[in-house]
Design a protein around this motif. Sequence first.
Motif, PDB file in Angstrom:
ATOM      1  N   TYR A  74     -24.452  88.403 110.177  1.00 37.29           N
ATOM      2  CA  TYR A  74     -23.370  89.373 110.384  1.00 37.29           C
ATOM      3  C   TYR A  74     -23.391  89.903 111.811  1.00 37.29           C
ATOM      4  CZ  TYR A  74     -20.983  93.904 110.143  1.00 37.29           C
ATOM      5  OH  TYR A  74     -20.179  94.990 110.400  1.00 37.29           O
TER       6      TYR A  74
ATOM      7  N   ARG B 229     -18.369 101.517 108.997  1.00 39.88           N
ATOM      8  CA  ARG B 229     -17.651 100.317 108.585  1.00 39.88           C
ATOM      9  C   ARG B 229     -16.143 100.560 108.584  1.00 39.88           C
ATOM     10  NH1 ARG B 229     -18.238  95.612 108.840  1.00 39.88           N
ATOM     11  NH2 ARG B 229     -16.927  95.301 107.012  1.00 39.88           N
TER      12      ARG B 229
ATOM     13  N   ARG C  69     -12.074  91.297 109.837  1.00 42.50           N
ATOM     14  CA  ARG C  69     -12.713  91.193 108.529  1.00 42.50           C
ATOM     15  C   ARG C  69     -13.532  89.922 108.549  1.00 42.50           C
ATOM     16  NH1 ARG C  69     -14.070  94.434 104.169  1.00 42.50           N
ATOM     17  NH2 ARG C  69     -14.959  93.022 102.629  1.00 42.50           N
TER      18      ARG C  69
ATOM     19  N   LYS D  86     -16.222  87.086 107.256  1.00 40.13           N
ATOM     20  CA  LYS D  86     -16.745  86.455 106.044  1.00 40.13           C
ATOM     21  C   LYS D  86     -18.231  86.748 105.889  1.00 40.13           C
ATOM     22  CE  LYS D  86     -16.795  82.035 103.594  1.00 40.13           C
ATOM     23  NZ  LYS D  86     -16.419  80.592 103.649  1.00 40.13           N
TER      24      LYS D  86
ATOM     25  N   TRP E 165     -19.731  89.451 106.506  1.00 36.65           N
ATOM     26  CA  TRP E 165     -19.931  90.747 105.867  1.00 36.65           C
ATOM     27  C   TRP E 165     -19.812  90.627 104.349  1.00 36.65           C
ATOM     28  CZ3 TRP E 165     -21.929  95.321 106.162  1.00 36.65           C
ATOM     29  CH2 TRP E 165     -21.558  96.305 105.232  1.00 36.65           C
ATOM     30  N   ASP E 166     -18.860  89.840 103.871  1.00 37.64           N
ATOM     31  CA  ASP E 166     -18.708  89.629 102.436  1.00 37.64           C
ATOM     32  C   ASP E 166     -19.955  88.966 101.847  1.00 37.64           C
ATOM     33  OD1 ASP E 166     -16.122  90.688 102.522  1.00 37.64           O
ATOM     34  OD2 ASP E 166     -15.234  88.731 102.950  1.00 37.64           O
TER      35      ASP E 166
ATOM     36  N   GLU F  81     -22.706  91.548 101.653  1.00 45.18           N
ATOM     37  CA  GLU F  81     -22.482  92.438 100.518  1.00 45.18           C
ATOM     38  C   GLU F  81     -22.940  91.782  99.214  1.00 45.18           C
ATOM     39  OE1 GLU F  81     -20.342  95.974 100.301  1.00 45.18           O
ATOM     40  OE2 GLU F  81     -22.237  95.558 101.309  1.00 45.18           O
ATOM     41  N   GLN F  82     -22.633  90.514  99.042  1.00 43.24           N
ATOM     42  CA  GLN F  82     -23.047  89.794  97.843  1.00 43.24           C
ATOM     43  C   GLN F  82     -24.567  89.705  97.746  1.00 43.24           C
ATOM     44  OE1 GLN F  82     -21.051  86.000  97.962  1.00 43.24           O
ATOM     45  NE2 GLN F  82     -19.015  86.908  97.956  1.00 43.24           N
TER      46      GLN F  82
END
Length: 258
Positions: free
Chosen positions: A94, A225, A235, A237, A239-240, A243-244
């Motif tokens: 990230y 954020r 945005r 990817k 970061w997603d 998070e997962q």
Amino acid sequence: MLVKIEGIVIRARSFGESNQVVQVYSEHLGKLSFVARGAKKTRSRFSALTQPFTIANFLCFSSGNGLPTLNQADLVHSHQAIRQDLLRTSYGAYWLDLVDHLFEEKEPNPGLYRFLKTAFDWLEQEKDPDILTRMVECKMMAAGGYRPILHACAQCGSEERRPVTFSIYQGGFLCETCKHTDSHAIPLSDATIRILPVLVNLPIDRLGEITIKEETKQQLERVIRSFLMEHVDIRLKSWDILEQMRKVWAASDDSTST
């Protein structure tokens, strides 16, 4: 022309059957790419030096046409321990994604580069990755010209009135008198009001001197954020994925504790 740089590897992608295009972030030349011929081969002398998070001295030949070609590379730090930990790999990926999206090619920032070197050292040494990430986000936003207003009220400019909320839209603290100007402003705890300016300005080598409660960390994440997404308008990817991974690790910790 030969060019020697020290850089952090951001990523490497395939280029032909055995070559790679390597993107690095360097101290004095900023973000740049070069071709590492044969790097995909198992026995290549470059294969271990083109992994993400690796810091090395790269010697490249540039003819002025097309991408430079890597001639030699000497390892400074592999950061292999980060790559062996999926969660910390997600944090580091990230950070590098932020570098890639916030800064143009050949846009140097020696201070930011040195900061990132230290941040990756701390990440490898298992410092709190969430606090490290907030500091990285703040440092990169400031370097990219997106520093939040934390020294005064973003609406009236008063440095004397105590802040009580953070306005994402106005880009900073709001005092009691001005909080009504943004109905969506985020209410802040005393701890967040105190720590947010510290995170923005604290030298990273002093990270070990601060301890932050979980609820304060969550509020800091929400503020920083939200500010990043509003003012930088990206945005990622990565970061997603982070998070997962955090959810997976949290669930694993919960199951272990019970």
